[in-house]
Design a protein around this motif. Structure first.
Motif: not given
Length: 405
Positions: A68-80, A112-115, A177-184
Protein backbone atom coordinates in the motif's frame (compact mmCIF):
# COMPACT_ATOMS: atom_id res chain seq x y z
CA UNK A 1 0.28 -12.70 -14.55
CA UNK A 2 3.50 -11.83 -12.76
CA UNK A 3 5.05 -14.59 -10.60
CA UNK A 4 4.62 -12.76 -7.28
CA UNK A 5 6.50 -14.96 -4.77
CA UNK A 6 9.26 -15.81 -7.25
CA UNK A 7 9.65 -12.10 -8.02
CA UNK A 8 9.90 -11.29 -4.30
CA UNK A 9 12.47 -14.03 -3.67
CA UNK A 10 14.64 -12.95 -6.61
CA UNK A 11 14.58 -9.23 -5.70
CA UNK A 12 15.35 -9.88 -2.04
CA UNK A 13 18.12 -12.38 -2.82
CA UNK A 14 19.82 -10.02 -5.27
CA UNK A 15 19.48 -7.04 -2.91
CA UNK A 16 21.09 -8.96 -0.04
CA UNK A 17 23.90 -10.15 -2.30
CA UNK A 18 23.18 -13.89 -2.27
CA UNK A 19 23.79 -16.08 -5.30
CA UNK A 20 21.31 -18.84 -6.12
CA UNK A 21 24.01 -21.35 -5.18
CA UNK A 22 24.49 -19.73 -1.75
CA UNK A 23 20.73 -19.84 -1.01
CA UNK A 24 20.63 -23.43 -2.25
CA UNK A 25 23.39 -24.49 0.13
CA UNK A 26 21.85 -22.62 3.08
CA UNK A 27 18.30 -23.96 2.56
CA UNK A 28 18.99 -27.41 1.19
CA UNK A 29 16.73 -26.61 -1.80
CA UNK A 30 18.36 -27.51 -5.10
CA UNK A 31 19.72 -24.76 -7.36
CA UNK A 32 17.43 -25.92 -10.17
CA UNK A 33 14.28 -25.72 -8.02
CA UNK A 34 15.20 -22.28 -6.67
CA UNK A 35 15.68 -21.09 -10.25
CA UNK A 36 12.24 -22.46 -11.12
CA UNK A 37 10.70 -20.65 -8.14
CA UNK A 38 12.15 -17.34 -9.30
CA UNK A 39 11.09 -17.88 -12.92
CA UNK A 40 7.60 -18.93 -11.88
CA UNK A 41 7.73 -22.37 -13.49
CA UNK A 42 7.29 -24.03 -10.09
CA UNK A 43 5.43 -22.76 -7.02
CA UNK A 44 7.35 -23.19 -3.75
CA UNK A 45 5.67 -24.95 -0.84
CA UNK A 46 5.06 -23.14 2.44
CA UNK A 47 7.96 -25.12 3.92
CA UNK A 48 10.31 -24.01 1.14
CA UNK A 49 9.23 -20.38 1.53
CA UNK A 50 9.90 -20.59 5.27
CA UNK A 51 13.43 -21.90 4.64
CA UNK A 52 14.15 -19.09 2.17
CA UNK A 53 12.71 -16.47 4.56
CA UNK A 54 15.00 -17.69 7.35
CA UNK A 55 18.10 -17.41 5.14
CA UNK A 56 17.17 -13.99 3.72
CA UNK A 57 15.77 -12.81 7.09
CA UNK A 58 12.47 -11.56 5.66
CA UNK A 59 8.75 -12.31 5.94
CA UNK A 60 7.07 -12.50 2.53
CA UNK A 61 3.62 -13.02 4.06
CA UNK A 62 3.48 -9.64 5.77
CA UNK A 63 3.86 -7.12 2.93
CA UNK A 64 0.37 -5.61 2.65
CA UNK A 65 1.38 -2.39 4.42
CA UNK A 66 4.47 -2.04 2.22
CA UNK A 67 2.42 -2.80 -0.93
CA UNK A 68 0.00 0.00 0.00
CA UNK A 69 2.88 2.35 0.79
CA UNK A 70 4.43 1.77 -2.64
CA UNK A 71 1.06 2.28 -4.34
CA UNK A 72 0.68 5.60 -2.52
CA UNK A 73 4.24 6.60 -3.42
CA UNK A 74 3.63 5.86 -7.11
CA UNK A 75 0.39 7.90 -7.08
CA UNK A 76 2.21 10.80 -5.39
CA UNK A 77 5.08 10.57 -7.89
CA UNK A 78 2.70 10.70 -10.87
CA UNK A 79 1.06 13.81 -9.42
CA UNK A 80 4.51 15.36 -8.95
CA UNK A 81 5.30 14.80 -12.62
CA UNK A 82 1.93 16.15 -13.74
CA UNK A 83 2.30 19.32 -11.68
CA UNK A 84 6.02 19.67 -12.56
CA UNK A 85 7.12 19.90 -8.92
CA UNK A 86 10.74 19.01 -9.80
CA UNK A 87 11.37 17.10 -6.58
CA UNK A 88 12.70 13.90 -8.15
CA UNK A 89 15.70 13.72 -5.81
CA UNK A 90 13.28 13.48 -2.91
CA UNK A 91 11.89 10.24 -4.37
CA UNK A 92 15.34 8.80 -5.05
CA UNK A 93 16.43 9.53 -1.47
CA UNK A 94 13.21 8.06 -0.07
CA UNK A 95 13.61 4.89 -2.14
CA UNK A 96 17.23 4.43 -1.15
CA UNK A 97 16.49 4.82 2.56
CA UNK A 98 13.61 2.29 2.37
CA UNK A 99 14.88 -0.12 -0.28
CA UNK A 100 15.37 -3.00 2.17
CA UNK A 101 11.66 -2.80 3.05
CA UNK A 102 10.45 -2.18 -0.50
CA UNK A 103 12.43 -5.00 -2.09
CA UNK A 104 10.27 -7.75 -0.51
CA UNK A 105 7.06 -6.27 -1.97
CA UNK A 106 5.35 -7.66 -5.04
CA UNK A 107 5.05 -3.98 -6.08
CA UNK A 108 8.80 -3.45 -6.16
CA UNK A 109 8.63 -3.02 -9.94
CA UNK A 110 6.87 0.30 -9.25
CA UNK A 111 9.91 1.46 -7.30
CA UNK A 112 12.08 0.50 -10.28
CA UNK A 113 9.67 2.39 -12.56
CA UNK A 114 9.99 5.57 -10.47
CA UNK A 115 13.79 5.28 -10.62
CA UNK A 116 13.64 4.67 -14.37
CA UNK A 117 11.51 7.75 -15.05
CA UNK A 118 13.72 9.97 -12.89
CA UNK A 119 16.81 8.71 -14.72
CA UNK A 120 15.20 9.24 -18.13
CA UNK A 121 14.19 12.81 -17.22
CA UNK A 122 17.72 13.50 -15.96
CA UNK A 123 19.04 12.14 -19.29
CA UNK A 124 21.27 9.58 -17.62
CA UNK A 125 22.80 7.00 -19.96
CA UNK A 126 22.69 4.08 -17.54
CA UNK A 127 18.98 3.18 -17.79
CA UNK A 128 19.11 0.06 -19.97
CA UNK A 129 19.49 -2.31 -17.01
CA UNK A 130 16.46 -0.77 -15.26
CA UNK A 131 14.47 -0.83 -18.49
CA UNK A 132 15.20 -4.51 -19.06
CA UNK A 133 14.33 -5.42 -15.47
CA UNK A 134 11.00 -3.60 -15.63
CA UNK A 135 10.19 -5.08 -19.05
CA UNK A 136 10.73 -8.59 -17.64
CA UNK A 137 8.44 -8.10 -14.63
CA UNK A 138 5.72 -5.55 -15.40
CA UNK A 139 2.26 -6.80 -16.39
CA UNK A 140 1.44 -5.40 -19.86
CA UNK A 141 -2.24 -5.07 -18.98
CA UNK A 142 -1.56 -2.75 -16.05
CA UNK A 143 -1.83 1.03 -16.22
CA UNK A 144 1.76 1.22 -14.98
CA UNK A 145 2.80 -0.31 -18.31
CA UNK A 146 1.38 2.79 -20.01
CA UNK A 147 3.68 4.93 -17.88
CA UNK A 148 6.64 2.68 -18.68
CA UNK A 149 6.25 2.83 -22.46
CA UNK A 150 5.53 6.57 -22.31
CA UNK A 151 8.93 7.22 -20.75
CA UNK A 152 10.58 4.69 -23.03
CA UNK A 153 9.29 7.00 -25.77
CA UNK A 154 10.81 10.01 -23.99
CA UNK A 155 14.16 8.19 -23.91
CA UNK A 156 13.88 7.26 -27.59
CA UNK A 157 13.20 10.93 -28.34
CA UNK A 158 16.38 11.97 -26.50
CA UNK A 159 18.24 9.45 -28.71
CA UNK A 160 16.60 11.00 -31.81
CA UNK A 161 14.77 7.73 -32.56
CA UNK A 162 11.60 9.61 -33.40
CA UNK A 163 9.68 6.87 -35.23
CA UNK A 164 10.15 4.44 -32.33
CA UNK A 165 9.14 7.16 -29.86
CA UNK A 166 5.91 7.94 -31.73
CA UNK A 167 5.01 4.25 -32.02
CA UNK A 168 5.40 3.80 -28.25
CA UNK A 169 3.29 6.88 -27.48
CA UNK A 170 0.50 5.65 -29.76
CA UNK A 171 0.54 2.39 -27.81
CA UNK A 172 0.45 4.35 -24.52
CA UNK A 173 -2.59 6.32 -25.73
CA UNK A 174 -4.50 3.09 -26.34
CA UNK A 175 -3.81 1.88 -22.78
CA UNK A 176 -4.31 5.19 -20.94
CA UNK A 177 -7.57 5.38 -18.99
CA UNK A 178 -7.03 8.57 -17.02
CA UNK A 179 -7.31 12.14 -18.31
CA UNK A 180 -4.15 13.30 -16.56
CA UNK A 181 -2.20 10.44 -18.13
CA UNK A 182 -3.64 11.42 -21.52
CA UNK A 183 -2.49 15.00 -20.97
CA UNK A 184 1.10 13.90 -20.35
CA UNK A 185 1.08 11.64 -23.41
CA UNK A 186 -0.33 14.45 -25.59
CA UNK A 187 2.42 16.73 -24.27
CA UNK A 188 5.21 14.27 -25.09
CA UNK A 189 3.67 13.49 -28.48
CA UNK A 190 3.58 17.21 -29.29
CA UNK A 191 7.26 17.61 -28.44
CA UNK A 192 8.27 14.60 -30.56
CA UNK A 193 6.11 15.72 -33.51
CA UNK A 194 7.82 19.13 -33.24
CA UNK A 195 11.23 17.44 -33.42
CA UNK A 196 10.02 15.63 -36.58
CA UNK A 197 9.02 19.02 -38.06
CA UNK A 198 5.38 17.96 -38.06
CA UNK A 199 4.41 21.37 -36.75
CA UNK A 200 0.64 21.32 -37.25
CA UNK A 201 0.30 17.87 -35.64
CA UNK A 202 2.56 19.04 -32.79
CA UNK A 203 0.38 22.13 -32.34
CA UNK A 204 -2.82 20.03 -32.14
CA UNK A 205 -1.41 17.69 -29.49
CA UNK A 206 0.02 20.54 -27.41
CA UNK A 207 -3.34 22.35 -27.46
CA UNK A 208 -5.03 19.12 -26.24
CA UNK A 209 -2.42 18.76 -23.50
CA UNK A 210 -2.77 22.41 -22.47
CA UNK A 211 -6.55 22.03 -22.13
CA UNK A 212 -6.08 19.14 -19.68
CA UNK A 213 -3.31 20.91 -17.72
CA UNK A 214 -5.50 24.01 -17.38
CA UNK A 215 -8.48 21.89 -16.32
CA UNK A 216 -6.49 20.41 -13.42
CA UNK A 217 -4.64 23.66 -12.59
CA UNK A 218 -1.20 22.41 -13.67
CA UNK A 219 -0.13 25.88 -14.76
CA UNK A 220 3.57 25.10 -15.09
CA UNK A 221 2.79 22.26 -17.48
CA UNK A 222 0.35 24.51 -19.31
CA UNK A 223 3.11 27.09 -19.62
CA UNK A 224 5.46 24.44 -20.99
CA UNK A 225 2.88 23.87 -23.72
CA UNK A 226 2.86 27.62 -24.44
CA UNK A 227 6.65 27.53 -24.71
CA UNK A 228 6.51 24.67 -27.23
CA UNK A 229 3.70 26.36 -29.18
CA UNK A 230 5.83 29.52 -29.22
CA UNK A 231 8.69 27.49 -30.70
CA UNK A 232 6.33 26.20 -33.40
CA UNK A 233 5.38 29.77 -34.28
CA UNK A 234 9.09 30.58 -34.54
CA UNK A 235 9.67 27.69 -36.95
CA UNK A 236 6.70 28.88 -39.05
CA UNK A 237 8.12 32.42 -39.10
CA UNK A 238 5.24 33.86 -37.04
CA UNK A 239 7.48 35.80 -34.68
CA UNK A 240 4.64 38.10 -33.57
CA UNK A 241 2.56 35.13 -32.37
CA UNK A 242 5.61 33.59 -30.71
CA UNK A 243 6.33 36.76 -28.72
CA UNK A 244 2.67 37.10 -27.73
CA UNK A 245 2.55 33.50 -26.49
CA UNK A 246 5.79 33.91 -24.50
CA UNK A 247 4.61 37.21 -23.02
CA UNK A 248 1.34 35.62 -21.89
CA UNK A 249 3.19 32.97 -19.93
CA UNK A 250 5.68 35.46 -18.53
CA UNK A 251 2.87 37.56 -17.04
CA UNK A 252 1.25 34.49 -15.45
CA UNK A 253 4.39 33.38 -13.58
CA UNK A 254 5.05 34.09 -9.92
CA UNK A 255 8.37 34.70 -8.17
CA UNK A 256 9.21 31.26 -6.79
CA UNK A 257 12.67 29.80 -7.44
CA UNK A 258 11.31 27.36 -10.03
CA UNK A 259 9.30 30.03 -11.81
CA UNK A 260 12.29 32.41 -11.87
CA UNK A 261 14.18 29.71 -13.78
CA UNK A 262 11.28 29.46 -16.22
CA UNK A 263 11.23 33.25 -16.59
CA UNK A 264 14.91 33.12 -17.55
CA UNK A 265 14.09 30.54 -20.26
CA UNK A 266 11.28 32.76 -21.58
CA UNK A 267 13.53 35.83 -21.71
CA UNK A 268 16.17 33.81 -23.60
CA UNK A 269 13.55 32.51 -26.04
CA UNK A 270 12.22 36.03 -26.59
CA UNK A 271 15.80 37.21 -27.18
CA UNK A 272 16.21 34.44 -29.76
CA UNK A 273 13.02 35.57 -31.56
CA UNK A 274 14.36 39.13 -31.67
CA UNK A 275 17.68 37.87 -33.04
CA UNK A 276 15.79 36.11 -35.83
CA UNK A 277 13.94 39.40 -36.42
CA UNK A 278 17.37 41.13 -36.49
CA UNK A 279 16.36 43.43 -33.63
CA UNK A 280 19.63 42.98 -31.76
CA UNK A 281 19.14 45.93 -29.39
CA UNK A 282 15.83 44.46 -28.13
CA UNK A 283 17.51 41.06 -27.83
CA UNK A 284 20.32 42.51 -25.66
CA UNK A 285 17.77 43.96 -23.23
CA UNK A 286 16.01 40.60 -22.91
CA UNK A 287 19.33 38.78 -22.40
CA UNK A 288 20.15 41.14 -19.52
CA UNK A 289 16.80 40.26 -17.90
CA UNK A 290 17.58 36.56 -18.32
CA UNK A 291 21.06 37.04 -16.80
CA UNK A 292 19.57 38.56 -13.65
CA UNK A 293 17.63 35.35 -13.09
CA UNK A 294 20.09 32.79 -14.44
CA UNK A 295 23.65 34.06 -14.93
CA UNK A 296 26.28 32.22 -16.97
CA UNK A 297 23.80 30.37 -19.18
CA UNK A 298 25.57 29.15 -22.32
CA UNK A 299 22.87 30.17 -24.78
CA UNK A 300 22.50 33.63 -23.23
CA UNK A 301 26.26 34.16 -23.51
CA UNK A 302 26.27 33.16 -27.18
CA UNK A 303 23.24 35.36 -27.92
CA UNK A 304 24.96 38.30 -26.24
CA UNK A 305 28.19 37.88 -28.21
CA UNK A 306 26.23 37.61 -31.47
CA UNK A 307 24.12 40.72 -30.77
CA UNK A 308 27.15 42.81 -29.81
CA UNK A 309 28.94 41.61 -32.95
CA UNK A 310 25.99 42.58 -35.16
CA UNK A 311 25.80 45.96 -33.42
CA UNK A 312 29.56 46.32 -34.19
CA UNK A 313 30.36 46.73 -30.50
CA UNK A 314 33.44 44.51 -30.87
CA UNK A 315 35.09 45.69 -27.67
CA UNK A 316 32.12 44.63 -25.51
CA UNK A 317 31.75 41.39 -27.44
CA UNK A 318 35.42 40.53 -26.91
CA UNK A 319 35.06 41.28 -23.19
CA UNK A 320 32.15 38.80 -22.97
CA UNK A 321 34.32 36.21 -24.75
CA UNK A 322 37.24 36.72 -22.32
CA UNK A 323 34.92 36.42 -19.32
CA UNK A 324 33.41 33.15 -20.54
CA UNK A 325 36.34 31.04 -21.71
CA UNK A 326 34.79 28.08 -19.87
CA UNK A 327 32.55 27.55 -22.91
CA UNK A 328 35.61 26.43 -24.89
CA UNK A 329 35.58 23.27 -22.73
CA UNK A 330 31.83 22.68 -22.94
CA UNK A 331 31.00 20.27 -25.77
CA UNK A 332 27.48 21.73 -26.14
CA UNK A 333 28.61 25.31 -26.74
CA UNK A 334 32.30 25.00 -27.70
CA UNK A 335 32.08 25.11 -31.51
CA UNK A 336 29.58 27.98 -31.61
CA UNK A 337 31.62 29.90 -29.03
CA UNK A 338 34.77 29.47 -31.15
CA UNK A 339 32.89 30.57 -34.29
CA UNK A 340 31.60 33.73 -32.62
CA UNK A 341 35.07 34.43 -31.20
CA UNK A 342 36.55 34.23 -34.69
CA UNK A 343 33.83 36.49 -36.10
CA UNK A 344 34.47 39.12 -33.42
CA UNK A 345 38.23 38.99 -34.10
CA UNK A 346 37.63 39.33 -37.85
CA UNK A 347 35.22 42.19 -37.15
CA UNK A 348 33.32 43.08 -40.32
CA UNK A 349 36.32 42.63 -42.58
CA UNK A 350 37.42 39.84 -44.91
CA UNK A 351 36.95 36.61 -42.90
CA UNK A 352 39.90 34.30 -42.30
CA UNK A 353 39.86 30.72 -43.53
CA UNK A 354 39.54 29.41 -39.97
CA UNK A 355 36.29 31.38 -39.57
CA UNK A 356 34.83 29.88 -42.73
CA UNK A 357 35.91 26.36 -41.73
CA UNK A 358 34.39 26.79 -38.26
CA UNK A 359 31.11 28.07 -39.72
CA UNK A 360 30.94 24.98 -41.96
CA UNK A 361 31.66 22.75 -38.98
CA UNK A 362 28.85 24.25 -36.90
CA UNK A 363 26.39 24.07 -39.80
CA UNK A 364 27.28 20.42 -40.52
CA UNK A 365 26.83 19.53 -36.84
CA UNK A 366 23.31 20.92 -36.75
CA UNK A 367 22.57 19.23 -40.08
CA UNK A 368 23.59 15.85 -38.61
CA UNK A 369 21.62 16.52 -35.41
CA UNK A 370 18.59 17.59 -37.49
CA UNK A 371 18.09 20.71 -35.38
CA UNK A 372 15.91 22.59 -37.82
CA UNK A 373 15.25 25.43 -35.37
CA UNK A 374 18.82 26.71 -35.56
CA UNK A 375 20.05 25.14 -38.80
CA UNK A 376 18.75 27.97 -40.98
CA UNK A 377 20.33 30.57 -38.68
CA UNK A 378 23.81 29.06 -39.00
CA UNK A 379 23.32 28.50 -42.73
CA UNK A 380 22.68 32.24 -43.04
CA UNK A 381 25.89 32.99 -41.10
CA UNK A 382 27.84 30.65 -43.40
CA UNK A 383 26.41 32.38 -46.49
CA UNK A 384 27.32 35.83 -45.11
CA UNK A 385 30.91 34.67 -44.53
CA UNK A 386 31.12 33.22 -48.05
CA UNK A 387 29.83 36.49 -49.52
CA UNK A 388 32.63 38.38 -47.76
CA UNK A 389 35.19 35.74 -48.75
CA UNK A 390 34.37 35.89 -52.48
CA UNK A 391 34.02 32.09 -52.51
CA UNK A 392 31.58 32.14 -55.45
CA UNK A 393 31.32 28.38 -56.13
CA UNK A 394 30.64 27.46 -52.49
CA UNK A 395 28.35 30.45 -52.10
CA UNK A 396 26.14 29.24 -54.95
CA UNK A 397 26.06 25.73 -53.44
CA UNK A 398 24.83 26.97 -50.04
CA UNK A 399 22.43 29.51 -51.59
CA UNK A 400 20.74 26.61 -53.38
CA UNK A 401 20.38 24.81 -50.03
CA UNK A 402 18.95 28.00 -48.52
CA UNK A 403 16.41 28.24 -51.35
CA UNK A 404 15.25 24.66 -50.68
CA UNK A 405 14.87 25.39 -46.97
Amino acid sequence: MRNTIGYQIKNCRKYKGYSLQAVSEATGISFVRLSKFERGTEKPTAQNINKIENVLMVDFSNTDIIDDEINALMAEFKESIFYLRNNNNYYLDLIESNRERYVISSNYYKILLIEYIVNVLANYDDVIKLENEIEATINHSMIDFQLFIEYRAVRKHSMKQYDSAMKLLKEALIIANDEKNMGMIYYHYGIIAHSCEQYFEAYDYLVKAKYIFDKYYSYLRSGKCDLQIGNIYIRLGRYDLALNKLNEWLKALKDTKEERNIKAIIFRNMAWVNILMRDHEAAIKLIKEAEKLSPKNGNAILYKIWCLYKLEDYKSAYKVILNNKQLEKDKIYRDRFILFSYLVKDRNEHPRKRTLDQAKKVYEQFLIEKKAGVLDFYLTILIEILEKSNETKELIYYLKIKAKV
